[in-house]
Design a protein around this motif. Sequence first.
Motif, PDB file in Angstrom:
ATOM      1  N   LEU A 118      21.872  14.407  -2.625  1.00 56.95           N
ATOM      2  CA  LEU A 118      22.950  15.333  -2.240  1.00 56.95           C
ATOM      3  C   LEU A 118      23.206  15.330  -0.733  1.00 56.95           C
ATOM      4  O   LEU A 118      24.040  16.099  -0.244  1.00 56.95           O
ATOM      5  CB  LEU A 118      22.579  16.756  -2.690  1.00 56.95           C
ATOM      6  N   ASP A 146      16.902  21.990 -10.336  1.00 56.60           N
ATOM      7  CA  ASP A 146      17.942  23.032 -10.430  1.00 56.60           C
ATOM      8  C   ASP A 146      18.051  23.813  -9.120  1.00 56.60           C
ATOM      9  O   ASP A 146      19.147  24.132  -8.668  1.00 56.60           O
ATOM     10  CB  ASP A 146      17.602  24.051 -11.536  1.00 56.60           C
ATOM     11  N   ARG A 169      19.842  21.873  -6.442  1.00 61.45           N
ATOM     12  CA  ARG A 169      21.283  21.821  -6.731  1.00 61.45           C
ATOM     13  C   ARG A 169      21.963  23.156  -6.442  1.00 61.45           C
ATOM     14  O   ARG A 169      23.057  23.192  -5.880  1.00 61.45           O
ATOM     15  CB  ARG A 169      21.515  21.452  -8.200  1.00 61.45           C
ATOM     16  N   THR A 170      21.320  24.250  -6.844  1.00 62.62           N
ATOM     17  CA  THR A 170      21.918  25.574  -6.604  1.00 62.62           C
ATOM     18  C   THR A 170      22.008  25.845  -5.106  1.00 62.62           C
ATOM     19  O   THR A 170      23.030  26.337  -4.613  1.00 62.62           O
ATOM     20  CB  THR A 170      21.082  26.674  -7.306  1.00 62.62           C
ATOM     21  N   ASN A 171      20.946  25.512  -4.369  1.00 58.35           N
ATOM     22  CA  ASN A 171      20.984  25.701  -2.915  1.00 58.35           C
ATOM     23  C   ASN A 171      22.136  24.909  -2.294  1.00 58.35           C
ATOM     24  O   ASN A 171      22.869  25.423  -1.447  1.00 58.35           O
ATOM     25  CB  ASN A 171      19.666  25.248  -2.279  1.00 58.35           C
ATOM     26  N   TYR A 172      22.269  23.674  -2.723  1.00 60.13           N
ATOM     27  CA  TYR A 172      23.353  22.823  -2.211  1.00 60.13           C
ATOM     28  C   TYR A 172      24.708  23.476  -2.488  1.00 60.13           C
ATOM     29  O   TYR A 172      25.570  23.567  -1.615  1.00 60.13           O
ATOM     30  CB  TYR A 172      23.255  21.438  -2.877  1.00 60.13           C
ATOM     31  N   ASP A 173      24.873  23.952  -3.724  1.00 59.01           N
ATOM     32  CA  ASP A 173      26.129  24.569  -4.138  1.00 59.01           C
ATOM     33  C   ASP A 173      26.432  25.821  -3.310  1.00 59.01           C
ATOM     34  O   ASP A 173      27.586  26.100  -2.990  1.00 59.01           O
ATOM     35  CB  ASP A 173      26.036  24.924  -5.631  1.00 59.01           C
ATOM     36  N   ARG A 174      25.388  26.552  -2.919  1.00 61.20           N
ATOM     37  CA  ARG A 174      25.595  27.783  -2.152  1.00 61.20           C
ATOM     38  C   ARG A 174      25.803  27.513  -0.658  1.00 61.20           C
ATOM     39  O   ARG A 174      26.106  28.423   0.100  1.00 61.20           O
ATOM     40  CB  ARG A 174      24.384  28.709  -2.327  1.00 61.20           C
ATOM     41  N   GLY A 175      25.577  26.275  -0.209  1.00 63.38           N
ATOM     42  CA  GLY A 175      25.838  25.961   1.194  1.00 63.38           C
ATOM     43  C   GLY A 175      24.613  25.678   2.038  1.00 63.38           C
ATOM     44  O   GLY A 175      24.679  25.751   3.274  1.00 63.38           O
ATOM     45  N   TYR A 210      19.850  34.255  -0.547  1.00 60.73           N
ATOM     46  CA  TYR A 210      20.852  33.535   0.268  1.00 60.73           C
ATOM     47  C   TYR A 210      21.331  34.349   1.475  1.00 60.73           C
ATOM     48  O   TYR A 210      22.458  34.202   1.944  1.00 60.73           O
ATOM     49  CB  TYR A 210      22.026  33.048  -0.602  1.00 60.73           C
ATOM     50  N   GLU A 266      16.233  14.483  -5.222  1.00 63.27           N
ATOM     51  CA  GLU A 266      17.453  15.251  -5.488  1.00 63.27           C
ATOM     52  C   GLU A 266      18.114  15.702  -4.183  1.00 63.27           C
ATOM     53  O   GLU A 266      19.340  15.652  -4.056  1.00 63.27           O
ATOM     54  CB  GLU A 266      17.123  16.453  -6.380  1.00 63.27           C
ATOM     55  N   SER A 267      17.298  16.104  -3.204  1.00 58.84           N
ATOM     56  CA  SER A 267      17.859  16.522  -1.911  1.00 58.84           C
ATOM     57  C   SER A 267      18.569  15.346  -1.258  1.00 58.84           C
ATOM     58  O   SER A 267      19.719  15.469  -0.804  1.00 58.84           O
ATOM     59  CB  SER A 267      16.748  17.029  -0.983  1.00 58.84           C
TER      60      SER A 267
END
Length: 386
Positions: A208, A160, A163-169, A113, A204-205
Amino acid sequence: MSDSDRQYIRAAGIYDPDVGGMDGTVLEFSDGTVCAVRDDVPQNGELVFDTEGYVLPGLVDAHSHASIRPGEGDQIAQMRADPAEQAVRAAHNLRADLDAGVTTMRLMAAERYIDVTLARLEREGELDAPRLLPSGVHLTPTGGHGKALTATDGPEQVRDRVRTNYDRGAHHSKYFATGGVSSDAGGLDTPNYTREEVETIVAESHRLGLHVATHAHGGPGATQAIDCGVDTIEHAATLGPAAIDALDGGDQFVVGTFSILMNPEGIEKGDADSHAIMENVRDARETVRETWTSLVDRDIPLALGTDSMHGNLYEEMQLLREFGASTDQAIRAATSDAARAAHIDHRAGTLTRGKSADVVVVADDPHETFETLADPVAVFKRGVRQ
Ligand SMILES: [Zn+2]
């Protein structure tokens, strides 16, 4: 915003890429945001820059990597390097991009990241750089091109990771659909992922609100990506007639990154010792011209990126013209169309009301002297001279 906050740049002309010509001579902005394009500076208006040159929207690089330098070779190893080292290199690279007129950049792959952190530092004023749109950790499977530290396999893991990438920004998802020129992992046409994995990444992308950028050169790998509804196809050096037919009439963008391949300071310099990579370079040089002449001819939505050839966006525009694009189309591919491809057209790419006051000033009218774009006189980001 009150009138007293307003600032002005006066020029010989303000270029609107979507009009393909000059529209007004004075840019009015306030607090970093464009208010209007007009023809006069009001009395007592704060004129921050007065030039006989021409004003264009700040350039948008639709595909790059902050810390990589292709001319130094082994780009995958560069992505594994120590984060502090990458950050320092990125600071130098991004300054060169800014000086070349790039005020927005979509980033395309990073480990740990680093790209998300750099984007935050730019927003906080800590880093002199274009506005950065990070992808977070890119998706590629075990054995796939682009794998540096992280491999992501199977529908569960790709879901996953998105989702994690999204959560990190992350601003978008980036996955590798085919092999690449700068490694010997997989051919330029071979799919990296199964259809089920690609469908999961896209679904999924999109769920989101992230668009999907896909490293894809050609063949079944590219066709699969297009069929599954990705938003941008990156590189496309070997796209054949079937893939181009599939794109015709749609709104998927193809993003050209030519100089890394064509310029002797790119992969050719960095990876001269690798027989496999140099073979890829020779093959791709032959097909890229044919592919891109056809894409221009068919009026497919196009944008440009430097793919880490920092400061080289002008060369990308110049090459697109060689492939048949008009001057206006080449500029659009690095401004308004690049902003659409990067899903940042609500902030960048033109100088209409409400957009960021990102400006590149050049000495001459690019319709008369295209080369003027290679050497900006001044660059403003969010209304501030850089
Ligand atoms: Zn890239």
